[in-house]
Design an enzyme around this catalytic site. Structure first.
Site, PDB file in Angstrom:
ATOM      1  N   GLY A  86       0.821  -1.205   0.000  1.00  0.00           N
ATOM      2  CA  GLY A  86       0.000   0.000   0.000  1.00  0.00           C
ATOM      3  C   GLY A  86       0.860   1.262   0.000  1.00  0.00           C
ATOM      4  O   GLY A  86       1.959   1.284  -0.536  1.00  0.00           O
ATOM      5  N   LEU A  87       0.328   2.325   0.618  1.00  0.00           N
ATOM      6  CA  LEU A  87       1.010   3.624   0.699  1.00  0.00           C
ATOM      7  C   LEU A  87       1.350   4.177  -0.680  1.00  0.00           C
ATOM      8  O   LEU A  87       2.436   4.696  -0.920  1.00  0.00           O
ATOM      9  CB  LEU A  87       2.287   3.530   1.551  1.00  0.00           C
ATOM     10  N   CYS A  88       0.405   4.038  -1.615  1.00  0.00           N
ATOM     11  CA  CYS A  88       0.626   4.590  -2.963  1.00  0.00           C
ATOM     12  C   CYS A  88      -0.591   5.398  -3.411  1.00  0.00           C
ATOM     13  O   CYS A  88      -1.038   5.312  -4.553  1.00  0.00           O
ATOM     14  CB  CYS A  88       0.956   3.485  -3.959  1.00  0.00           C
ATOM     15  N   GLY A  89      -1.144   6.164  -2.469  1.00  0.00           N
ATOM     16  CA  GLY A  89      -2.266   7.041  -2.802  1.00  0.00           C
ATOM     17  C   GLY A  89      -3.511   6.261  -3.213  1.00  0.00           C
ATOM     18  O   GLY A  89      -3.789   5.184  -2.699  1.00  0.00           O
TER      19      GLY A  89
END
Length: 286
Positions: A86-89
């Site tokens: 994750g952590l990709c907008g």
């Protein structure tokens, strides 16, 4: 108002988070360059392969391959390529919204749908979304190899060959530039015809040694190459989106630190003012 000590602790905590997001931004920028190189290296092959196959699909062929035959769409398959982390907008969210919208249209026409998720986030999404999952793949890493995908792709091709699927699509994020990644749905089977104008009279290629043998190998390789290209495009999109998201998080952390520093200064000033007031009051009482 919170005490000066509590605010100072919060500032330290936000600074630690800022260091992490800044490091992740730099790592994503480094990985994005390598992912772009892999994507750029394979993109010409995938695009030319698509052109050749589109041209073949327009010919009057001596041997009509099953992948060229258009059947009534009673069952539709999707190969959905998402990220492992994750952590990709909103990269994955926008992709899944597009899939759900397209699936809804097919279901309104009475077609059944099955999925082949690639990437841990895709697998996780379709577990909660529901629907039949025929095969899945995850943990491909930052430098996937075609061999890691062949088994998953062959499951969908086998279903198409057996008549269990009438349409096959691939869904992935197409890398446009660092700031723009577009979710796209491309038809794999039956083979889409080229938009180029061809001769109006009947024509065909000359095959050696045999049209069946050549087309069987060529069309299977075509599907595999398009899926691989979708995966490398998605990885480049993931790293770009993560870099942008982590930069935004780092900037937001900086703004939060500035706001907290202002609150801390006010709290400290109020405490000093109160101490002075108490000293003056004590002196006056004496």
């Amino acid at each position: 108002m919170a005490s000066a000590k509590e605010i100072k602790t919060k500032i330290a905590s936000v600074k630690n988070t800022q260091k992490i997001t800044s490091a992740m931004e730099m790592v994503a920028a480094s990985k994005m360059r390598r992912a772009q190189e892999r994507m750029a290296a394979s993109r010409p092959y995938a695009e030319n392969m698509r052109k050749v196959i589109g041209h073949v699909a327009q010919g009057t062929l001596e041997y009509k391959h099953p992948y060229l035959e258009v059947r009534d769409a009673k069952r539709v398959g999707y190969i959905v390529v998402a990220t492992d982390r994750g952590l990709c907008g909103g990269l994955n969210v926008n992709l899944f919204k597009k899939v759900v919208s397209d699936v809804k249209k097919w279901k309104e026409q009475g077609a059944d749908v099955e999925f082949c998720p690639i990437g841990a986030r895709s697998v996780q999404f379709f577990k909660s979304f529901g629907g039949e999952v025929s095969a899945h793949a995850s943990g491909l890493g930052d430098a996937p190899k075609l061999a890691d995908l062949i088994g998953t792709v062959r499951v969908m091709l086998k279903a198409y060959n057996e008549g269990k699927l009438d349409r096959l699509y691939i869904v992935f994020n197409k890398f446009v530039n660092t700031m723009t990644q577009t979710p796209v749905i491309e038809q794999l089977l039956p083979l889409p015809k080229s938009d180029e104008e061809v001769a109006s009279y009947p024509w065909d290629y000359i095959y050696e040694p045999d049209p069946k043998e050549v087309l069987d190998l060529l069309l299977t390789r075509y599907v595999e190459s398009q899926v691989y290209q979708g995966v490398v495009e998605n990885i480049a999109s993931e790293q770009a989106a993560r870099m942008v998201a982590m930069k935004a998080a780092t900037d937001n952390a900086g703004e939060m630190i500035d706001d907290l520093q202002l609150v801390y200064n006010k709290a400290r000033q109020a405490a000093i003012t109160q101490e002075l007031s108490e000293i003056v009051s004590g002196a006056a009482a004496v």
